[in-house]
Write a protein that holds these residues in place. Structure first.
Motif, PDB file in Angstrom:
ATOM      1  N   LEU A  57       0.831  -1.197   0.000  1.00 50.66           N
ATOM      2  CA  LEU A  57       0.000   0.000   0.000  1.00 50.66           C
ATOM      3  C   LEU A  57       0.865   1.247   0.000  1.00 50.66           C
ATOM      4  O   LEU A  57       2.058   1.176   0.271  1.00 50.66           O
ATOM      5  CB  LEU A  57      -0.948  -0.004   1.207  1.00 50.66           C
ATOM      6  N   LEU A  64       0.010  -6.208   1.103  1.00 49.53           N
ATOM      7  CA  LEU A  64      -1.340  -6.345   0.568  1.00 49.53           C
ATOM      8  C   LEU A  64      -1.576  -7.796   0.165  1.00 49.53           C
ATOM      9  O   LEU A  64      -0.758  -8.384  -0.545  1.00 49.53           O
ATOM     10  CB  LEU A  64      -1.519  -5.428  -0.639  1.00 49.53           C
ATOM     11  N   HIS A  73      -5.037  -5.547   4.379  1.00 48.63           N
ATOM     12  CA  HIS A  73      -3.855  -4.736   4.683  1.00 48.63           C
ATOM     13  C   HIS A  73      -3.157  -5.359   5.883  1.00 48.63           C
ATOM     14  O   HIS A  73      -3.668  -5.314   7.006  1.00 48.63           O
ATOM     15  CB  HIS A  73      -4.292  -3.301   4.973  1.00 48.63           C
ATOM     16  N   ALA A  83      -8.616  -3.591   3.904  1.00 46.53           N
ATOM     17  CA  ALA A  83      -8.240  -2.342   3.243  1.00 46.53           C
ATOM     18  C   ALA A  83      -9.491  -1.557   2.860  1.00 46.53           C
ATOM     19  O   ALA A  83     -10.514  -2.137   2.459  1.00 46.53           O
ATOM     20  CB  ALA A  83      -7.408  -2.641   2.000  1.00 46.53           C
ATOM     21  N   ASP A  87      -8.100   3.219  -0.189  1.00 44.07           N
ATOM     22  CA  ASP A  87      -6.668   2.993  -0.011  1.00 44.07           C
ATOM     23  C   ASP A  87      -6.016   2.776  -1.369  1.00 44.07           C
ATOM     24  O   ASP A  87      -6.611   2.166  -2.273  1.00 44.07           O
ATOM     25  CB  ASP A  87      -6.418   1.771   0.877  1.00 44.07           C
TER      26      ASP A  87
END
Length: 254
Positions: A57, A64, A73, A83, A87
């Motif tokens: 990320l 990820l 995440h 996530a 994002d």
């Protein structure tokens, strides 16, 4: 730059025949190695390209993991949160997983053993492969890097901040990708593995693993498409970063 233009032309040609379900990639591993950690692609946009894959990320904030259409995440320390759709990622590779074959795996003692076993199951080393392995893992060692602050350091320097955790007796899924050697500089040649636990709370980039007997589900991919972010226009992609990549991928305990 000439090399970027040549690479872009090649990837455009490859992408012309791309089908839904082929490999989709955002940016290049060499750009990440050079410290380009802020991309414009959101999780919402990424998941439209595929529901299985891996990456990081923005800000190099953890790892990820993309599985079953959800983006996870993994934060430094191995804890996981879902996530947010907004994002963004500076580097990710995904596909729509479509099982082509299954392979029974005998007991695996470490990551090298897993890679060797899976190498024998590839249709061809010149094709991409997505690999999904589910079950109970006797041991799994993962890492994630805490979010970096500007000015960003190259990845080999940022790796000094990585947090390594070791889990035992954990149920979960290995999300793996095999990238052909001729894609050096574009992605990580060979196998690249991330992990997510069944309860979606623990995971990371896999440094080591062991298990008894599990089954690998394999998706062979012969089509590839890619988005070249605007920030690539300012990156010198001419150096050979193979040595830096090796340091980044290697378990520091080895």
């Amino acid at each position: 730059m000439k090399k970027i233009a040549t690479l872009a032309a090649l990837l455009i040609l490859i992408a012309t025949s791309a089908r839904a379900g082929g490999i989709y990639q955002y940016s290049t591993i060499d750009a990440l190695l050079a410290g380009r950690y802020d991309g414009d692609l959101s999780m919402e946009q990424l998941l439209k390209r595929g529901g299985f894959g891996l990456g990081t990320l923005n800000g190099l904030d953890g790892e990820l993991v993309v599985l079953d259409g959800k983006a996870y995440h993994v934060q430094a320390g191995g804890e996981v949160v879902t996530a947010e759709p907004s994002d963004r990622t500076p580097f990710a590779t995904v596909t729509t997983f479509e099982e082509d074959s299954i392979a029974s795996l005998d007991a695996v003692s470490d990551l090298d053993s897993l890679n060797k076993a899976m190498l024998d199951r590839l249709v061809s080393e010149n094709f991409f492969h997505a690999v999904r392995i589910e079950g109970r893992f006797e041991m799994i060692k993962t890492r994630a890097i805490p979010a970096q602050t500007k000015p960003y350091r190259p990845l080999v320097e940022a790796m000094k901040d990585q947090v390594i955790v070791k889990f035992t007796g954990l149920e979960g899924t290995l999300v793996g990708l095999w990238t052909p050697g001729f894609m050096k500089g574009v992605n990580v040649p060979g196998f690249h593995w991330h992990f997510i636990s069944d309860d979606g709370t623990r995971g990371g980039h896999v440094l080591d693993v062991s298990f008894d007997k599990l089954v690998a589900r394999i998706d062979v991919e012969r089509e590839f498409s890619m988005t070249l972010p605007e920030f690539l226009g300012g990156v010198d992609l001419s150096p050979d970063r193979s040595e830096a990549l090796h340091k980044v991928e290697k378990d520091p305990a080895e």
